[in-house]
Design an enzyme around this catalytic site. Sequence first.
Site, PDB file in Angstrom:
ATOM      1  N   SER A 169      41.784  34.222  29.652  1.00 37.88           N
ATOM      2  CA  SER A 169      40.892  34.354  28.504  1.00 37.88           C
ATOM      3  C   SER A 169      41.669  34.337  27.194  1.00 37.88           C
ATOM      4  O   SER A 169      42.846  34.695  27.134  1.00 37.88           O
ATOM      5  CB  SER A 169      40.113  35.661  28.584  1.00 37.88           C
ATOM      6  OG  SER A 169      39.480  35.782  29.832  1.00 37.88           O
TER       7      SER A 169
HETATM    8  N1  SAH Z   1      40.919  38.264  33.806  1.00 41.89           N
HETATM    9  C1  SAH Z   1      41.565  36.960  33.965  1.00 41.89           C
HETATM   10  C2  SAH Z   1      40.680  35.795  33.630  1.00 41.89           C
HETATM   11  C3  SAH Z   1      39.840  35.515  34.745  1.00 41.89           C
HETATM   12  S1  SAH Z   1      39.162  33.917  34.983  1.00 41.89           S
HETATM   13  C4  SAH Z   1      42.841  36.856  33.168  1.00 41.89           C
HETATM   14  O1  SAH Z   1      43.161  37.768  32.393  1.00 41.89           O
HETATM   15  O2  SAH Z   1      43.536  35.863  33.349  1.00 41.89           O
HETATM   16  C5  SAH Z   1      37.995  34.451  36.202  1.00 41.89           C
HETATM   17  C6  SAH Z   1      38.590  34.803  37.533  1.00 41.89           C
HETATM   18  O3  SAH Z   1      37.535  35.342  38.326  1.00 41.89           O
HETATM   19  C7  SAH Z   1      39.121  33.596  38.275  1.00 41.89           C
HETATM   20  O4  SAH Z   1      40.446  33.821  38.640  1.00 41.89           O
HETATM   21  C8  SAH Z   1      38.200  33.511  39.485  1.00 41.89           C
HETATM   22  O5  SAH Z   1      38.847  33.032  40.655  1.00 41.89           O
HETATM   23  C9  SAH Z   1      37.750  34.948  39.638  1.00 41.89           C
HETATM   24  N2  SAH Z   1      36.497  35.122  40.390  1.00 41.89           N
HETATM   25  C10 SAH Z   1      35.353  34.404  40.306  1.00 41.89           C
HETATM   26  N3  SAH Z   1      34.444  34.876  41.166  1.00 41.89           N
HETATM   27  C11 SAH Z   1      35.021  35.939  41.816  1.00 41.89           C
HETATM   28  C12 SAH Z   1      34.579  36.826  42.837  1.00 41.89           C
HETATM   29  N4  SAH Z   1      33.378  36.739  43.367  1.00 41.89           N
HETATM   30  N5  SAH Z   1      35.435  37.780  43.270  1.00 41.89           N
HETATM   31  C13 SAH Z   1      36.687  37.876  42.737  1.00 41.89           C
HETATM   32  N6  SAH Z   1      37.160  37.057  41.784  1.00 41.89           N
HETATM   33  C14 SAH Z   1      36.342  36.093  41.319  1.00 41.89           C
END
Ligand code: SAH
Length: 210
Positions: free
Chosen positions: A61
């Site tokens: 993000s």
């Molecule tokens: N917080 C992260 C940004 C996340 S992007 C950072 O600081 O980099 C969103 C993330 O959510 C992705 O890695 C994706 O794989 C994960 N995601 C999506 N659906 C999910 C689920 N059901 N359970 C766990 N992770 C999930």
Amino acid sequence: MSLPDSRKIRLILDLRSNGVIDPDVLASMENLPRELFVPETFRDKAYDDVTLPIGHQQTISRPTTVGLMTQALQLNTRLKVLEIGTGSGYQAAVLAPLCRRLYTVERIGDLFRSAVAKFDELGFSNITAIQGDGSLGWPEQAPFDRIIITAAAEDMPGAVLDQLAIGGVMVVPVGFQEGGQRLWRVTRTEDGEEVEDLGPTHFVPLRQDG
Ligand code: SAH
């Protein structure tokens, strides 16, 4: 002053002008080497206030988003926090110094392993990370004082909300439509929840694997 330091100072100024004013949140972000969480090809952009790809069609993000979401959680070092969507691990590493214990869940194995390696490298001892589907929260560790979902839910994630302590706060992007997501701060009350709309946002979708 080294180049990363001057870039970091500029980023902190940008964060302030975008409304991230909590000194603890700013300090946590200032202390963290964001370049560590960004793929090597994008290292020169690590201190730009932009979203960057981290592989597997996922993103780290934008710092302003990380700062505003962290600030909205109103953390202190007595609180137990759940993050859903570890991704690069950057948001988790910003949260960890500001809470008692951080639980974080990521569904993609590669991202999970690389994030855990970063937590170890930086010496965090209060992060518990697992690989799995977090769309239904982490019932075994509930209740949580704070929950942050860093992927967009279609609607209010009821099962996750149930894992929030009474008086607890959850920050979640809601809405699947392109350009139509809103960032919600949800406070769990004795008889339900209160929702505050913190404005437009943009996240990859929260997958429903279960
Ligand atoms: N917080 C992260 C940004 C996340 S992007 C950072 O600081 O980099 C969103 C993330 O959510 C992705 O890695 C994706 O794989 C994960 N995601 C999506 N659906 C999910 C689920 N059901 N359970 C766990 N992770 C999930």
